[in-house]
Design an enzyme around this catalytic site. Sequence first.
Site, mmCIF file in Angstrom:
data_model
loop_
_atom_site.group_PDB
_atom_site.id
_atom_site.type_symbol
_atom_site.label_atom_id
_atom_site.label_comp_id
_atom_site.label_asym_id
_atom_site.label_seq_id
_atom_site.Cartn_x
_atom_site.Cartn_y
_atom_site.Cartn_z
ATOM 1 N N GLN A 122 -0.374 2.260 -5.961
ATOM 2 C CA GLN A 122 -1.821 2.501 -5.887
ATOM 3 C C GLN A 122 -2.534 2.142 -7.202
ATOM 4 O O GLN A 122 -3.608 1.549 -7.187
ATOM 5 C CB GLN A 122 -2.068 3.975 -5.556
ATOM 6 C CG GLN A 122 -3.279 4.168 -4.693
ATOM 7 C CD GLN A 122 -3.249 5.498 -3.953
ATOM 8 O OE1 GLN A 122 -2.338 6.309 -4.152
ATOM 9 N NE2 GLN A 122 -4.229 5.723 -3.128
ATOM 10 N N TYR A 125 -3.302 -0.878 6.651
ATOM 11 C CA TYR A 125 -4.257 -1.912 7.050
ATOM 12 C C TYR A 125 -4.794 -1.640 8.452
ATOM 13 O O TYR A 125 -4.118 -1.036 9.279
ATOM 14 C CB TYR A 125 -3.596 -3.292 7.043
ATOM 15 C CG TYR A 125 -3.310 -3.768 5.657
ATOM 16 C CD1 TYR A 125 -4.325 -4.315 4.876
ATOM 17 C CD2 TYR A 125 -2.048 -3.643 5.105
ATOM 18 C CE1 TYR A 125 -4.080 -4.728 3.579
ATOM 19 C CE2 TYR A 125 -1.792 -4.057 3.808
ATOM 20 C CZ TYR A 125 -2.808 -4.601 3.055
ATOM 21 O OH TYR A 125 -2.578 -5.003 1.777
ATOM 22 N N ARG A 158 0.845 -1.201 0.000
ATOM 23 C CA ARG A 158 0.000 0.000 0.000
ATOM 24 C C ARG A 158 0.872 1.239 0.000
ATOM 25 O O ARG A 158 0.955 1.956 0.990
ATOM 26 C CB ARG A 158 -0.931 -0.038 1.188
ATOM 27 C CG ARG A 158 -1.854 -1.204 1.059
ATOM 28 C CD ARG A 158 -2.946 -1.202 2.027
ATOM 29 N NE ARG A 158 -4.065 -1.919 1.433
ATOM 30 C CZ ARG A 158 -5.208 -2.107 2.025
ATOM 31 N NH1 ARG A 158 -5.415 -1.614 3.214
ATOM 32 N NH2 ARG A 158 -6.160 -2.764 1.417
ATOM 33 N N ASP A 166 -3.290 -1.654 -7.592
ATOM 34 C CA ASP A 166 -3.942 -2.318 -6.460
ATOM 35 C C ASP A 166 -5.261 -2.982 -6.860
ATOM 36 O O ASP A 166 -6.319 -2.366 -6.862
ATOM 37 C CB ASP A 166 -4.162 -1.302 -5.344
ATOM 38 C CG ASP A 166 -4.590 -1.968 -4.055
ATOM 39 O OD1 ASP A 166 -4.924 -3.171 -4.102
ATOM 40 O OD2 ASP A 166 -4.599 -1.313 -3.028
ATOM 41 N N SER A 201 -8.202 -2.983 -4.265
ATOM 42 C CA SER A 201 -8.993 -1.751 -4.187
ATOM 43 C C SER A 201 -9.973 -1.673 -5.355
ATOM 44 O O SER A 201 -11.131 -1.280 -5.173
ATOM 45 C CB SER A 201 -8.091 -0.519 -4.200
ATOM 46 O OG SER A 201 -7.393 -0.429 -2.994
HETATM 47 P P1 NAD Z 1 -9.817 -3.476 4.378
HETATM 48 O O1 NAD Z 1 -10.535 -4.172 3.286
HETATM 49 O O2 NAD Z 1 -8.546 -4.054 4.877
HETATM 50 O O3 NAD Z 1 -10.817 -3.305 5.638
HETATM 51 C C1 NAD Z 1 -12.050 -2.672 5.489
HETATM 52 C C2 NAD Z 1 -12.247 -1.632 6.544
HETATM 53 O O4 NAD Z 1 -12.648 -2.276 7.759
HETATM 54 C C3 NAD Z 1 -11.037 -0.783 6.919
HETATM 55 O O5 NAD Z 1 -11.317 0.568 6.695
HETATM 56 C C4 NAD Z 1 -10.825 -1.099 8.390
HETATM 57 O O6 NAD Z 1 -10.331 0.004 9.123
HETATM 58 C C5 NAD Z 1 -12.218 -1.481 8.818
HETATM 59 N N1 NAD Z 1 -12.309 -2.210 10.100
HETATM 60 C C6 NAD Z 1 -11.529 -3.206 10.602
HETATM 61 N N2 NAD Z 1 -11.971 -3.583 11.824
HETATM 62 C C7 NAD Z 1 -13.061 -2.821 12.110
HETATM 63 C C8 NAD Z 1 -13.968 -2.748 13.196
HETATM 64 N N3 NAD Z 1 -13.846 -3.509 14.266
HETATM 65 N N4 NAD Z 1 -14.962 -1.838 13.122
HETATM 66 C C9 NAD Z 1 -15.117 -1.028 12.050
HETATM 67 N N5 NAD Z 1 -14.295 -1.057 10.983
HETATM 68 C C10 NAD Z 1 -13.272 -1.933 11.023
HETATM 69 O O7 NAD Z 1 -9.567 -1.942 4.018
HETATM 70 P P2 NAD Z 1 -9.315 -1.279 2.600
HETATM 71 O O8 NAD Z 1 -10.598 -1.064 1.922
HETATM 72 O O9 NAD Z 1 -8.346 -2.092 1.848
HETATM 73 O O10 NAD Z 1 -8.704 0.169 2.940
HETATM 74 C C11 NAD Z 1 -8.089 0.548 4.134
HETATM 75 C C12 NAD Z 1 -7.301 1.856 3.865
HETATM 76 O O11 NAD Z 1 -6.148 1.626 3.085
HETATM 77 C C13 NAD Z 1 -8.096 2.913 3.115
HETATM 78 O O12 NAD Z 1 -7.798 4.182 3.647
HETATM 79 C C14 NAD Z 1 -7.574 2.835 1.716
HETATM 80 O O13 NAD Z 1 -7.733 4.035 0.998
HETATM 81 C C15 NAD Z 1 -6.114 2.526 1.984
HETATM 82 N N6 NAD Z 1 -5.487 1.886 0.836
HETATM 83 C C16 NAD Z 1 -4.338 2.458 0.331
HETATM 84 C C17 NAD Z 1 -3.719 1.885 -0.764
HETATM 85 C C18 NAD Z 1 -2.468 2.505 -1.342
HETATM 86 O O14 NAD Z 1 -2.050 3.537 -0.874
HETATM 87 N N7 NAD Z 1 -1.834 1.909 -2.345
HETATM 88 C C19 NAD Z 1 -4.229 0.726 -1.334
HETATM 89 C C20 NAD Z 1 -5.398 0.149 -0.770
HETATM 90 C C21 NAD Z 1 -6.006 0.751 0.312
#
Ligand code: NAD
Length: 368
Positions: A127, A228, A122, A130, A133
Amino acid sequence: MKIGILQETHPGETRIAFAPKTVEKLVQMRCTVFFEPGAGLRSSFPDSEYLSAGATKAGRTDLLSDCDLVAAIHPLSDADLTRIKPDGVVLGLYQPYNDPDIEARVGRFPLVHVLSLDMMPRTTIAQSMDVLSSMASIAGYQAVLAGAALLPRYFPMLITAAGSIPPAKVLVLGAGVAGLQAIATARRLGATVEAFDTRAAAKEEVLSLGAKFVEVEGAVDDRGAGGYAVQQSEEFLARQRAEVQARASKSDVVICTAQVRGRKAPILLTAETVGQMRPGSVVVDLAASTGGNCELTQDGQTVSVNGVTILGNSHLAARQPADASTLLGNNILNLLKLFVDKNGQAAFDWNHDILRAIRIGKADAAAS
Ligand code: NAD
């Protein structure tokens, strides 16, 4: 470089690794592209579009043994891996976090380089590559459409000659990529939306989409976890479940997306909470493949409990295969651009940060 696009053999898979539009770009990069006849049909891409994009038809056996890089979404079987030529590259979603045996299996083919796209780091540079995503965003959108279709009510507020209809109330658990897209989609359909997340950064994103952010004090800090979420304490989760209960009992649709990489999904919606939801309400659980956020979720099934419909499906991106394949292929294309020169030849630097993160099955990925 010769690139091969395989027909997916996994039952229920509708996507393909490259859509014809991406093939056009690969051909412009002077790569030679082969595809299995009929491979794109389930994604709505006929052979004629691949041929127009500059690809050539090839049988599976020839494609496996002749191409420098072979792309398929699901892991190749041992029989397929046996056919890959020495130093050949295989790309797909091998999900070592969900399948603890996969590294050892592909490790039995030491001359093949297996790249697992779900392991993409990440980082800013990665990005555009990914895949998770891209798929999560489609899943979040599809989750709301599925919830709206199952709900015996409107989503938007309506004022008609026959009376007024209040807007549907949607609760989103987890505001990562899927959750944020679910919020945006539910808002576009006119619902009022509340959302929970443990990451501090999620609050601003939720508010910017016009939803209410429900804060539960005391979440473990996730900074340093590489983007994460981190595991929360049992005490925090208990307080969160109580907050969720108070809101879910007044919601029409609950979209569950909360996940912690490499772990079982946290249970946020208990059987007791479902018992307090109104008949006709809907739960769409995208965390189903890792156990679900709802205690009553059954992976791959739709069940009804006291009039509440619970849809357990972590593969909703497959409901929109044309877009899913286009985005997936573009993610792979962005990866290949780092290593393919202007003559279409690839030189993979196995010490590159991204390749070190996604190459699996090598005991010492950097050294070999
Ligand atoms: P994910 O699929 O790993 O998890 C989904 C969401 O569940 C997350 O936001 C997490 O905080 C939430 N979660 C976990 N436990 C929880 C709980 N007990 N109660 C409520 N929520 C809970 O997450 P994701 O969709 O992959 O994204 C997470 C972050 O990473 C985002 O900000 C995303 O923009 C970022 N991201 C960045 C990159 C990059 O920079 N290349 C790539 C992918 C994601």
